[in-house]
Design an enzyme around this catalytic site. Structure first.
Site, short mmCIF file in Angstrom:
data_model
loop_
_atom_site.label_atom_id
_atom_site.label_comp_id
_atom_site.label_asym_id
_atom_site.label_seq_id
_atom_site.Cartn_x
_atom_site.Cartn_y
_atom_site.Cartn_z
N CYS A 8 0.87 -1.19 0.00
CA CYS A 8 0.00 0.00 0.00
C CYS A 8 0.90 1.23 0.00
O CYS A 8 2.07 1.13 -0.40
CB CYS A 8 -0.98 -0.03 1.18
SG CYS A 8 -0.19 -0.04 2.81
N ARG A 14 -3.30 -0.61 5.44
CA ARG A 14 -3.90 -1.70 4.65
C ARG A 14 -3.00 -2.92 4.48
O ARG A 14 -3.42 -4.05 4.76
CB ARG A 14 -4.34 -1.17 3.28
CG ARG A 14 -5.48 -0.19 3.35
CD ARG A 14 -5.65 0.58 2.05
NE ARG A 14 -4.53 1.48 1.80
CZ ARG A 14 -4.37 2.24 0.73
NH1 ARG A 14 -5.27 2.18 -0.23
NH2 ARG A 14 -3.34 3.04 0.61
N ASP A 122 -8.03 4.00 1.04
CA ASP A 122 -7.08 4.39 2.08
C ASP A 122 -7.86 4.85 3.31
O ASP A 122 -8.59 5.84 3.24
CB ASP A 122 -6.23 5.53 1.51
CG ASP A 122 -5.15 5.99 2.48
OD1 ASP A 122 -5.20 5.59 3.66
OD2 ASP A 122 -4.28 6.75 2.04
#
Ligand code: 4NP
Length: 153
Positions: A8, A14, A122
């Site tokens: 990420c 994440r 996000d």
């Protein structure tokens, strides 16, 4: 040996979750799972508290992970590089040296919704709901990835 890298932006929200979830579902010792970020802002840090919390609620401990930046040598080290969103995809592919490198990079939600190019959003600037949502998406994707790995080995 299957080597999977989750990527990420910051490697604190994440991809640490994706790493922890996939590790919890794969039984083979012949599989390794790691994670990295395309940015270096959080290098050396533990995952975000909110990622640690949602993982813990699901009996997964990600507290030992440390953020690191994606490196071009990861293309040699890993068989499959799962990215969370289109911006991660572009940042990783920009470092690729050839078509073989590019072929390793995949949007993780394409495992659940093939060819739809959906993104894991996000959650950094949002609240706890965002992390719960991200967890659910990654859990579904990792279930499919793990089934493939577990049936091959
Ligand atoms: P991640 O989330 O890419 O899921 O780890 C982010 C974490 C930090 C930042 C952006 C995204 N940041 O800008 O610091």
């Amino acid at each position: 040996m299957t080597k999977i890298l989750m990527v990420c932006l910051g490697n604190i929200c994440r991809s640490p979750l994706a790493e922890g979830i996939l590790k919890s579902k794969v039984y083979s010792f012949k599989t390794t799972v790691d994670s990295a970020g395309t940015g270096a802002y959080h290098t050396g840090e533990k995952p975000d508290k909110r990622s640690i919390a949602i993982a813990k609620e699901n009996n997964i401990d990600i507290t030992q992970q440390k953020a690191r930046k994606f490196s071009v040598t990861d293309f040699d080290e890993f068989d499959c590089i799962y990215v969370m969103d289109n911006s991660n995809y572009e940042n990783v592919v920009a470092l690729a040296r050839d078509e073989k490198d590019i072929s390793k990079v995949k949007l993780i939600l394409n495992e659940v919704f093939p060819e739809e190019n959906l993104e894991v959003p996000d959650p950094y600037y949002g609240g706890a709901f965002g992390f719960k949502n991200v967890y659910k998406m990654l859990d579904e994707a990792c279930e499919i990835i793990a089934e493939k790995i577990n049936s091959n080995e």
